[in-house]
Write a protein that holds these residues in place. Sequence first.
Motif, mmCIF file in Angstrom:
data_model
loop_
_atom_site.group_PDB
_atom_site.id
_atom_site.type_symbol
_atom_site.label_atom_id
_atom_site.label_comp_id
_atom_site.label_asym_id
_atom_site.label_seq_id
_atom_site.Cartn_x
_atom_site.Cartn_y
_atom_site.Cartn_z
ATOM 1 N N GLU A 141 -6.269 1.782 0.568
ATOM 2 C CA GLU A 141 -6.144 2.238 1.988
ATOM 3 C C GLU A 141 -4.743 2.619 2.391
ATOM 4 O O GLU A 141 -3.841 1.993 2.005
ATOM 5 N N VAL A 142 -4.636 3.755 3.006
ATOM 6 C CA VAL A 142 -3.500 4.350 3.420
ATOM 7 C C VAL A 142 -3.730 4.838 4.973
ATOM 8 O O VAL A 142 -5.059 4.705 5.485
ATOM 9 N N ASP A 143 -2.848 5.455 5.516
ATOM 10 C CA ASP A 143 -3.091 5.999 7.019
ATOM 11 C C ASP A 143 -3.477 7.301 6.917
ATOM 12 O O ASP A 143 -4.411 7.910 7.667
ATOM 13 N N VAL A 182 -4.772 10.686 4.016
ATOM 14 C CA VAL A 182 -5.108 11.232 2.429
ATOM 15 C C VAL A 182 -5.050 12.812 2.862
ATOM 16 O O VAL A 182 -5.498 13.304 3.511
ATOM 17 N N ARG A 198 4.328 6.631 7.959
ATOM 18 C CA ARG A 198 3.011 6.365 7.749
ATOM 19 C C ARG A 198 2.863 6.516 6.386
ATOM 20 O O ARG A 198 3.648 6.954 5.195
ATOM 21 N N VAL A 213 0.969 7.323 2.873
ATOM 22 C CA VAL A 213 0.271 8.689 2.629
ATOM 23 C C VAL A 213 0.217 8.740 1.176
ATOM 24 O O VAL A 213 0.964 8.817 0.401
ATOM 25 N N ALA A 227 -8.815 5.997 4.819
ATOM 26 C CA ALA A 227 -7.901 6.491 5.639
ATOM 27 C C ALA A 227 -8.469 6.753 7.019
ATOM 28 O O ALA A 227 -9.562 7.148 7.027
#
Length: 425
Positions: A28-30, A32, A52, A54, A229
Amino acid sequence: VRAATADRPLWWEDVELPEGSDEGLPSEVDAVVIGGGYTGVTAARELARRGRAVVVLEKEQLGYGASTRNAGFVHPGLKASAAKLEAKGAPGRALLGAGRDAFALLERLIAEEQIDCDFRRDGRLVLAHSEHALEHLRELERTYHDGLHEHARIVPRAELAGVTAATGFHGALEIELGATLQPAKYYAGLARAAAAAGARLFAHTPATSLDRLPGGGFRVGTPRGSVEARDVLVATNGYTDSLFPELRRRVIPIGSFIVATERLDQERAALVSPPGSPGRALLDTRNFLHYWRLSSDSRLVFGGRASFRPSADAQAAEVLEQAMLSIYPQLRGVRIEYDWNGKVAFTFDRLPHFGRVRGVTFALGYCGSGVGLSTYFGTLAGAWIAGEEPPAFAGMRFPTAPLYRGTPWFLPAVGLWYQLLDRVR
Ligand SMILES: Cc1cc2nc3c(=O)[nH]c(=O)nc-3n(C[C@H](O)[C@H](O)[C@H](O)COP(=O)(O)OP(=O)(O)OC[C@H]3O[C@@H](n4cnc5c(N)ncnc54)[C@H](O)[C@@H]3O)c2cc1C
């Protein structure tokens, strides 16, 4: 007989391209970013600098696409006239300013990130292949003066010899706002800056699926697992694949080819650009345009759209060599040591596009002039995803054509039409 370096960009010899992260893909990221060229890595840099999380997913090695294959011309980059853009109102006016702002941003990033990329601001020379084309250059001169407040001057045919030994032209437009750089070194610098800011760059990691999550956001699938994301940026330009049918229907991938000669001695190099401005960018006005420059080690780097047909690379290299010799007959006998190609993304209105489609952000369609613009669009896309207001040209109508699904079946016919126009006008 083709050189052993055939099919390999000259620029790759002189650079260490980053390999990318060897960690596992986070779940999981903010944001992609799909596509690891200038657009992708500048967006990632901007997002990471704003705190963020990314990741950049690149299908091949980092920088595989046009960003390490181009000719390294830096210019405002818009194909449309000031009048055409003015007619589009505020979005058009914003886009007109974008070309110049992109140039300034690129210069600022090179300085801020200390990117060693042979950047030289020696201007541009656009050569008219016909009287009719010279008229167009007069119009372009006005666009530079009135629209961008930049200096440009017409060089009449009788004075051409003072600026280049190129033969067969009816005059030229000399534009001050122009530079060249070593594209792969510039790319490597931007990618390193993105990684240093905290972005994670993954090579050989194609995005193969994109699903919307019930609570908002997306899941992007790759052969290494998937990552979720809130935001996704599509930065795939001329390499846009079937994962994004809405975008594939709007961009037309076109091959552009380049050859590079052996190193030229001083006398031969001076045929191309005067010794005081070795970083000058030259191009002609044909629809099947040619563009050329010297590299920092004095090779002539000569490119063009050798054909609208998907032709064999060897054939394209030969076509380019002939074109080069017709412009500089004095170079007969000079060896071609490199040839390569890449894909640019044209659009049906010949303008780049920036926006969102069903929540997915995109920035692409630079129509073969994206070194500055992709740097700028990528940076703006990163800021937008991080919560800034988008620029006025975001969401401008992005046309497609009936029956077009991403396979440019009409290009051979269009190519023949342009070849005919180049002969008669
Ligand atoms: C031969 C040539 C000469 C050029 N000369 C000039 C010039 O002199 N001046 C100028 O301004 N512009 C020039 N251009 C155009 C300029 O290079 C491009 O506009 C610019 O590099 C676009 O950058 P980008 O990051 O948007 O796309 P690219 O650098 O093309 O990157 C797109 C990336 O997306 C990746 N990708 C695609 N699908 C997926 C997927 N599903 N998952 C993960 N990754 C994916 C591709 O592998 C590719 O690496 C030239 C282009 C070419 C080909």
